[in-house]
Scaffold this active site. Structure first.
Site, PDB file in Angstrom:
ATOM      1  N   LYS A 272       0.834  -1.196   0.000  1.00  4.15           N
ATOM      2  CA  LYS A 272       0.000   0.000   0.000  1.00  4.15           C
ATOM      3  C   LYS A 272       0.874   1.253   0.000  1.00  4.15           C
ATOM      4  O   LYS A 272       2.004   1.207   0.488  1.00  4.15           O
ATOM      5  CB  LYS A 272      -0.849   0.038   1.281  1.00  4.15           C
ATOM      6  N   ARG A 346     -10.424 -11.271   2.186  1.00  4.75           N
ATOM      7  CA  ARG A 346     -11.284 -12.334   1.650  1.00  4.75           C
ATOM      8  C   ARG A 346     -10.569 -13.682   1.733  1.00  4.75           C
ATOM      9  O   ARG A 346     -11.222 -14.716   1.835  1.00  4.75           O
ATOM     10  CB  ARG A 346     -11.705 -11.972   0.212  1.00  4.75           C
TER      11      ARG A 346
END
Ligand code: BES
Ligand code: MN
Ligand code: ZN
Length: 510
Positions: A272, A346
């Protein structure tokens, strides 16, 4: 914080400060009008002069030298027509933060007329407790602490037993909300997957729940390659905590609450940007929500079975980290091509959802700070809500409508299945920029099989940047309130039968 209930009249209660509600529109009514006779019309003057208009959480302080209460804090509730009872959490919270920062240790809170007494008292207790949190826990000297330690709810004309019951429930809910917030607030160096599991164990013990934690060896045995793939990049081992509450041993129905417990999300190899990366300590908010909700459920003892599962890992770019293009195999055998290592939530949830079913879950609700796309879609105003079962999600949305947290349904159209089809494996872990929250939900759908399931994307709601009159900035406690409310509703009204009204948007990948 102690929450008491009293039958004392507002006009004669001896307290550090008396808190009374006013609605917008000018007229002083109900308990505020009674108190205003003691104050010689001061409240009416404040409203007439426009000092405050009675908007939500507006405040005005009146000193009352000769009254048994030393001060009166008038707090706005907004327009009467738009009032819902959950506003009373903010009402009480506003009072506690205003008075608590000004040295008032004990205060008495009056309830408005015409509200459900138990719910009103519950929201007041919850909001008062949530307002006390000090988020400057690492400062050598804490910032402007809230000194309020006791709140007395004045039952007034309301049913005393209902107010008592509500105050008790609200106190548990408020403590749970704060427990979740403190876990989320704790930085990643003090909140590793092991710390999170230890906290789950402590709270399980405190609430009389069964507790189990899977280490990486057990995850390996169970074939949890998806969760283990995420944890490869970090020296901190992954954990999967399981908290079990058996409130109805004769029932075959079990609700599973599953929460993403990513204690720090750097993005991994798909790293990120540095800006705001520190906020990714909050990426375990869903997991903290499950832990805290399970604690509350253990204390409230509803007649229903609930299991809480908290998969936890760090997502770091260590030298053994999973790489884009790697293929992972989840517990149900499905293979996943990792396109972006930053879509890790996820991946850890996939195995936890499979495990929830293995443990006998007949309904599943997961909560996760899952996608930036959900924040783009709904901002910080509501959590994204996705499901494979219309009846279940409609029941959920109805039940949590006035719980103090907002949920808004997003679709899981079959179209999104195409977006996460891999060229080489069953699934890929990203579906491109379009419908990012929904493709994440669609990915998760692959791990619940036919079990009625709801996915809550709390990326925009689990923490807030700004302070409000009733709450410190940072973690909000979302989704603790919704979890507790839906579990209580199942205990009271029964769970909807499975397989009755399958969603038209719920087609599963073949
Ligand atoms: N934890 C983040 C999602 C997130 C973003 C939460 C902002 C709170 C605020 C999640 O793991 C993530 O990185 N998601 C990616 C998915 C993408 C790579 C498909 C995202 O949303 O950018
Ligand atoms: Mn991520
Ligand atoms: Zn994440």
């Amino acid at each position: 914080m102690q929450v008491h209930v009293s039958n004392d009249a507002a006009t004669s209660v001896a307290t550090g400060a008396l808190v009374v509600p006013v609605f917008a529109g000018g007229a002083v009514t109900g308990v505020a009008a009674e108190v205003d006779t003691v104050l010689g019309g001061a409240i009416a003057d404040i409203l007439a002069s426009g000092e405050i208009a009675g908007k939500p959480n507006e405040t005005s302080l009146v000193h009352a030298k000769d009254a048994p209460f030393k001060r009166v804090l008038v707090v706005g509730l907004g327009e009467r027509e738009k009032f819902t009872v959950d506003a009373l959490a903010k009402y009480a919270g506003t009072a506690v933060r205003y008075l608590g920062k000004r040295g008032v240790a004990a205060l008495a809170v009056a309830l408005p007329e015409g509200v459900d007494a138990a719910l009103a008292a519950s929201f007041v207790a919850e909001g008062a407790i949530a307002a006390t949190i000090d988020t400057t826990i690492y400062r050598t000297e804490a910032d402007k602490p809230v000194v309020t330690t006791a709140v007395t709810i004045l039952a007034g004309t309301h049913d005393r037993a209902a107010v008592d019951a509500g105050a008790k429930r609200g106190s548990i809910l408020g403590e749970a909300v704060n427990a979740a917030r403190m876990m989320a607030l704790t930085p990643a160096n003090d909140m590793t997957p092991t710390h999170l599991a230890n906290r789950a164990k402590e709270l399980a013990n405190d609430a009389g729940l069964e507790f189990d934690v899977l280490d990486e060896a057990r995850m390996e045995q169970l074939g949890m390659g998806s969760l283990l793939g995420v944890s490869r990049g970090s020296d901190e081992p992954a954990t999967l905590s399981v908290m079990t509450y058996k409130g109805d041993p004769s029932s075959t129905e079990t609700i599973a609450l599953v929460g993403k417990g990513l204690t720090f999300d750097s993005g991994g190899i798909s790293i990120k940007p540095a800006e705001n990366m520190h906020e990714m300590k909050y990426d375990m908010s869903g997991g903290a929500g499950v832990i805290a909700a399970m604690w509350a459920i253990g204390k409230l003892r509803p007649k229903v079975n609930v299991i809480g599962l908290i998969p936890s890992s760090e997502n770091l770019p260590g030298h053994r980290a999973m790489k884009p293009g790697d293929i992972l195999r989840a517990m149900n055998g499905k293979t996943i091509e990792v396109i972006n290592t930053d879509a890790e939530g996820r991946l850890i949830l996939a195995d936890a959802l499979c495990y929830a079913r293995k443990l006998g879950a007949t309904k599943i609700i997961d909560a996760a700070t899952l996608t930036g796309a959900c924040v783009i879609a709904l901002g910080h105003a509501a959590s994204g809500t996705m499901s494979n079962d219309d009846a279940f999600v409609e029941r959920f949305l109805k039940t949590v409508a006035d719980c103090g947290e907002r949920y808004w349904r997003l679709p899981l159209y079959p179209d999104y299945d195409q977006q996460i089809k891999s060229d080489i494996a069953d699934l890929k872990n990203t579906g491109g920029r379009a419908a990012g929250a929904e493709t994440a939900g669609t990915f998760l759908k692959n791990f619940v099989a036919e079990t009625p399931w709801i996915h809550l994307d709390v990326a925009g709601t689990a923490y807030l940047d700004g302070e409000s009159p009733f709450m410190a900035k940072g973690p909000t406690g979302t989704p603790v309130r919704a979890f507790v409310n839906i579990v209580e509703d199942f205990a009271k009204n029964g769970a909807p039968a499975n397989g009755v009204a399958k969603s038209a948007t719920a087609a599963t990948v073949a």
